[in-house]
Structure formats: C-alpha cells, structure tokens
Design an enzyme around this catalytic site. Structure first.
Site, mmCIF file in Angstrom:
data_model
loop_
_atom_site.group_PDB
_atom_site.id
_atom_site.type_symbol
_atom_site.label_atom_id
_atom_site.label_comp_id
_atom_site.label_asym_id
_atom_site.label_seq_id
_atom_site.Cartn_x
_atom_site.Cartn_y
_atom_site.Cartn_z
ATOM 1 C CD GLU A 3 21.392 22.492 15.672
ATOM 2 O OE1 GLU A 3 21.353 21.856 16.730
ATOM 3 O OE2 GLU A 3 21.702 21.968 14.588
ATOM 4 C CG HIS A 98 21.864 39.328 0.830
ATOM 5 N ND1 HIS A 98 20.921 39.213 -0.171
ATOM 6 C CD2 HIS A 98 23.029 38.897 0.297
ATOM 7 C CE1 HIS A 98 21.493 38.720 -1.250
ATOM 8 N NE2 HIS A 98 22.771 38.518 -1.005
ATOM 9 N NE ARG A 116 18.878 29.451 1.375
ATOM 10 C CZ ARG A 116 19.122 28.166 1.586
ATOM 11 N NH1 ARG A 116 20.193 27.792 2.261
ATOM 12 N NH2 ARG A 116 18.300 27.252 1.125
ATOM 13 N NE ARG A 272 17.070 19.394 8.255
ATOM 14 C CZ ARG A 272 16.961 20.123 9.379
ATOM 15 N NH1 ARG A 272 15.805 20.222 9.988
ATOM 16 N NH2 ARG A 272 18.019 20.749 9.878
#
Ligand SMILES: [Zn+2]
Length: 284
Positions: A3, A98, A116, A272
């Site tokens: 965040e 990745h 991801r 969430r």
C-alpha cells in the site's frame, strides 16, 4: 499487498540508485505487465533512456526518464500488484524465475519481478489520472473528505479502498485507520458524524505516516536470494515481523484488542477481510 507506505519506502530507496542510470537493454519476459503499451513501443521509448527521477502517486511508482532519441521526457508507470517487487541486482546474478521486465543498466539490472503478474510496468498513465488526493498532502482536507463521504452509502471500510476518494489506502491501513478513529467498518460512509470524519481523517494520516517512518528501517536488498519482511509481512521463515508487530487489528483475529483486551474479529466486506474490535468500534 503493498500500500502507500510500502511503495513510498521503496521509492525513497530506489530513487538515488536509479537517478542518472541509462537503460542499455530492455528485456520483457512477460508482455502482459506492459498492458496496454505494445512491446515495440515500450522498447523503443526506453532503450537508451536515462532515469531522471522517481516519485509515488497512490500505490504507483512514477519513473521519469529522458529519451535518448528525442531528448524529451518520458514517464513510466509501475505497480506492484499483489506480489511484485522492484530491485537492483548485479548483472552477474541470473534474474529470478518470475522476472517480468529486466532493464540492463550496465553493471546492474533493474528488475521488476512478479510471481502472479498482477502488477504493471507501462507507458500508459491513465490509471494515475483517476486517483483522488494524496492522503498526506495538504489538499486532502477534512472538508473535502466529509463532502465525498456524504455521497456514498457504502460501508466506510469499503469506501476507503476507493482510490478516487483518497489514493494509496488498501486493506491493511483501512482497518488500522478505522480502529484508531474508533469508527466501525460497517458504518455507512454518509452516516459518519463530522467528528468521526475528522478523527478518521487524522487517523489515516497518522497510520500512513508512522508506517512510512517505520518502513525506512526495513532492508530492501532482494538480490543474492535474500528476502525481507517488507511486502510479505515477515512470513518467510526466520524473518522478523517488522510490520505485523506494528499493526493493531489487521490479521489479528482472535487476539486481544490493545485498547480493551477483548478479541479482534474478522468479517468479510466486498470480498475482502476486515479486522476490527466490535467493542471499541461501535456503530452510532
Ligand atoms: Zn477493543
């Protein structure tokens, strides 16, 4: 998920490392993260370009560069998604499995890695144009905040995740700010009293500013196989829980509230998790 504070700490760490560096090669290993910028355009704009600055807007990293061919400024937008990391590594170390984008900076690579691939590295800046005010800036005033909340009937916790209301707050700091302001996450946004809005406004700034200040002690060097607690909340074995220790409610279901010692609860809002103390944060 990173965040505002995690991104701010990362930006402050990377800024001096990248400034003045020239991109000698652009290796895109997952084209998906460039969306909607086409690969050719991405390569053409960035090859030979020099990093001139780096800033943060919401949860985005905004890289400023100077193009080699036109000499004009270019801007590159980065987003870490759920699991992304951005770091410099020596060129002799092979990029991780990745790695999505690898910029060759000479002796070093600047790597965007994302297991991801929910993050972004793109020339399209439309996402930042839709963002609301920066919570730590002066133009995020209690009056503007109150006016925007009056327009929404969503539960306040869900509304805080709306990046057009205020930029950079995610699931963790929404729960933390509401706990600090003693406001129930279930209270409809338009039902907060002016006193509650002011308390919440202050609490948002406090939890974010404290996290930025605390995060600066966290090591950010990912190369040589090292991990740290920054974006994974210390879940790697043997890693200290820098962040978890500081959080009052997030991911603390069943543990005692720091204020009243009753148990923190987890509920689900808009798919969430929300963590709160039903005793300290009452709906009224
Ligand atoms: Zn409590």
């Amino acid at each position: 998920m990173p965040e505002l504070p995690e991104v701010e700490v990362l930006v402050r760490h990377l800024r001096p490392l990248l400034r003045g560096k020239i991109i000698r090669g652009v290796d895109v290993r997952r084209e998906k993260v460039l969306r909607p910028t086409p690969l050719k355009k991405f390569r053409r704009a960035l090859r030979g370009a020099k990093f001139t600055n780096l800033s943060r807007r919401g949860k985005y990293l905004l890289f400023e560069l100077r193009s080699k061919t036109s000499g004009k400024p270019a801007r590159l937008l980065g987003h870490l998604g759920m699991t992304g990391r951005m770091f410099l590594a020596r060129k002799v170390e092979p990029p991780p499995k990745h790695a999505a984008v690898v910029f060759d900076l000479g002796g070093w690579n600047f790597i965007y890695e994302d297991a991801r691939y929910f993050g972004r590295m793109t020339l399209d800046l439309s996402a930042v144009e839709k963002l609301g005010p920066e919570p730590l800036d002066k133009n995020f005033s209690p009056d503007i905040f109150a006016r925007e909340l009056k327009r929404s009937r969503q539960p306040i916790k869900v509304k805080l995740l709306d990046q057009s209301l205020v930029a950079g707050i995610g699931n963790i700091y929404a729960s933390e700010a509401l706990f600090r302001a003693r406001v129930s996450p279930k209270l409809a946004a338009d039902k907060l009293s002016l006193a509650q809005v002011r308390k919440l406004h202050g609490a948002i700034r406090e939890v974010l500013a404290e996290a930025v200040a605390g995060g600066s002690t966290v090591p950010l060097n990912f190369h040589a196989g090292k991990t740290d607690g920054l974006f994974y909340f210390g879940r790697a074995p043997g890693t200290p829980d820098f962040y978890e220790e500081r959080l009052c409610v997030y991911d603390r279901a069943g543990k005692p509230c720091a204020n009243c010692h009753r148990l923190i609860q987890r509920i689900v809002q808009a798919a969430r998790s929300t963590f709160y103390c039903p005793h300290c944060q009452i709906v009224r």
